[in-house]
Structures are given as C-alpha cells and as structure tokens.
Scaffold this motif. Structure first.
Motif, PDB file in Angstrom:
ATOM      1  N   HIS A 118       0.838  -1.207   0.000  1.00  0.00           N
ATOM      2  CA  HIS A 118       0.000   0.000   0.000  1.00  0.00           C
ATOM      3  C   HIS A 118       0.870   1.253   0.000  1.00  0.00           C
ATOM      4  CE1 HIS A 118      -3.683  -2.264   1.855  1.00  0.00           C
ATOM      5  NE2 HIS A 118      -3.468  -2.552   0.589  1.00  0.00           N
ATOM      6  N   ASN A 119       1.983   1.190   0.723  1.00  0.00           N
ATOM      7  CA  ASN A 119       2.892   2.337   0.749  1.00  0.00           C
ATOM      8  C   ASN A 119       3.496   2.581  -0.632  1.00  0.00           C
ATOM      9  OD1 ASN A 119       4.401   4.477   1.767  1.00  0.00           O
ATOM     10  ND2 ASN A 119       5.998   3.169   2.610  1.00  0.00           N
ATOM     11  N   ALA A 120       3.820   1.501  -1.344  1.00  0.00           N
ATOM     12  CA  ALA A 120       4.356   1.649  -2.699  1.00  0.00           C
ATOM     13  C   ALA A 120       3.363   2.377  -3.595  1.00  0.00           C
ATOM     14  CB  ALA A 120       4.690   0.274  -3.283  1.00  0.00           C
ATOM     15  N   VAL A 121       2.092   2.015  -3.490  1.00  0.00           N
ATOM     16  CA  VAL A 121       1.064   2.670  -4.306  1.00  0.00           C
ATOM     17  C   VAL A 121       0.912   4.136  -3.893  1.00  0.00           C
ATOM     18  CG1 VAL A 121      -1.381   2.677  -4.919  1.00  0.00           C
ATOM     19  CG2 VAL A 121      -0.152   0.510  -4.737  1.00  0.00           C
ATOM     20  N   ARG A 122       0.987   4.391  -2.579  1.00  0.00           N
ATOM     21  CA  ARG A 122       0.906   5.784  -2.108  1.00  0.00           C
ATOM     22  C   ARG A 122       2.044   6.619  -2.677  1.00  0.00           C
ATOM     23  NH1 ARG A 122      -0.339   3.449   2.915  1.00  0.00           N
ATOM     24  NH2 ARG A 122       1.759   3.838   3.693  1.00  0.00           N
TER      25      ARG A 122
END
Length: 218
Positions: A118-122
């Motif tokens: 999720h952090n990568a997408v953020r």
C-alpha cells in the motif's frame, strides 16, 4: 521473500544517491519513459497491529497457564487469570512503545507485506508518477523493515510488459538489499527498467524530464 539485511538500513550514502541519479539520467536518455526510486525504512509503525497480536498471545498464554495449573492441582482464580493476562498485555505495550523495532516480530508477514505494498502505491501517486504524458512511469520501491520490494508501473508501460519482467526487477532489488547493497540493487533495477522502457517508448525530440531523477528516502 528474501530477508533484507539490517545493514541496509544505514548504508545508502550521498555517493550512492549521486550514482542512482546518474543511472536514472543515463537510461532516460534512451527513452521517453520515466523511472523513479523510493526506499522506505519502514512502511507503518505497526503499534496497533502488534498490540492486537500481543493481546491474542496474552489470552492464549493465560488459557494455557490455567490448564497447566489445573493439572498441577493448583487452580488459578478467574480474577488472578485476568490480572495476569492484563499485566502481560501491558508489558508488551510498554515494550512496543520504547522499542518499536520489536513490533514487527508480532506482525504476520502477510500484513507487513500488504502495508508495504500500500505504501508503494501511495508513493506512486504522491510523486505524480501516474501523471506522465505517455503513462510510462515506473516506480522501484523497497521497504527495508518489511524485507519487501515492488515495481509499480503505469498503464502505458504495464500493458506492454510481461509480469515476469517486473518480477525480475523485484528479485534484483531484494537480492542486493539482502546483502546490504541497496544502492547496487537500485542501479541494476533502474538499468533493467530503462531497457524495457527504451524498447516500448523510444526517445522523442524535445522530450521533457517529467519526474525528478533521484532516490527518495522516507
């Protein structure tokens, strides 16, 4: 996924940043696509997740203690059991507060990987990688504490590349980071990404550099 060395948390130097920037600029001369790199020391603080898991452990250990005491003919009262479980939970929460690095021990890998993803997408959205004119941005992302790496590619390039080719880049990032060579991993993966971008998005006359050429540490 291969474990990433704790040494990797501290070994990205100014020279490494300069080398990664130079590599991005080199590969982008051969393509109209864009490459962006982000390394996160940790993708979540995991305080509440670790606390929830510690509560489950306190309940389980309390139950096992009560069973053991009954077999030893030394029954434990419900109040004493509840107090022991509460004290155990409080101990873990205090430990997590003062020693955050211990939290991940209690966090299931599936959860830590999900948080890192999720952090990568953020990061992909926050840095505007999805806004390039040809939708040809590629994010190379590593989250060190979770031992996690991911490649997030925009629609324009993703539809032209097979999944195994992205997986090879992830393997490159993880294998180098496992040896404490985060910068080398990014350099090699950037060159891999640049090669794919050059195949599908050749350079154009007067093209603009739409994203910063650098490694972002968060």
């Amino acid at each position: 996924m291969t474990k990433i060395s704790e040494q990797a948390l501290h070994n990205v130097t100014e020279d490494d940043h300069a080398r990664i920037t130079a590599t991005i600029r080199k590969v982008e001369k051969k393509t109209s696509g864009e490459v962006y790199a982000v390394v996160a020391h940790q993708s979540d603080d995991y305080f509440y997740v670790a606390g929830f898991m510690a509560a489950l452990w306190a309940l389980l250990l309390g139950f096992l203690l009560a069973v053991a005491m009954s077999f030893l003919e030394f029954p434990i009262t419900p109040i004493a059991l509840a107090l022991a479980q509460l004290a155990s939970f409080a101990f873990f929460m205090i430990l997590f507060h003062f020693y955050p690095a211990l939290r991940l021990i209690f966090v299931p890998r599936s959860i830590s990987y999900r948080r890192a993803s999720h952090n990568a997408v953020r990061q992909f959205m926050a840095h505007g990688i999805h806004t390039t004119s040809e939708r040809s941005g590629v994010l190379l992302f590593v989250s060190l504490a979770e031992h996690y790496a991911e490649v997030v590619a925009d629609a324009g390039i993703n539809e032209k590349v097979e999944q195994f080719e992205w997986d090879e880049m992830v393997a490159t990032l993880v294998q180098h980071a496992a040896k404490g060579e985060v910068a080398n991993g990014f350099v090699d993966a950037i060159e891999q990404a640049g090669g794919l971008l050059a195949q599908h998005f050749p350079p154009q006359k007067g093209q603009l550099n739409e994203l910063d050429d650098r490694l972002v540490e968060i």
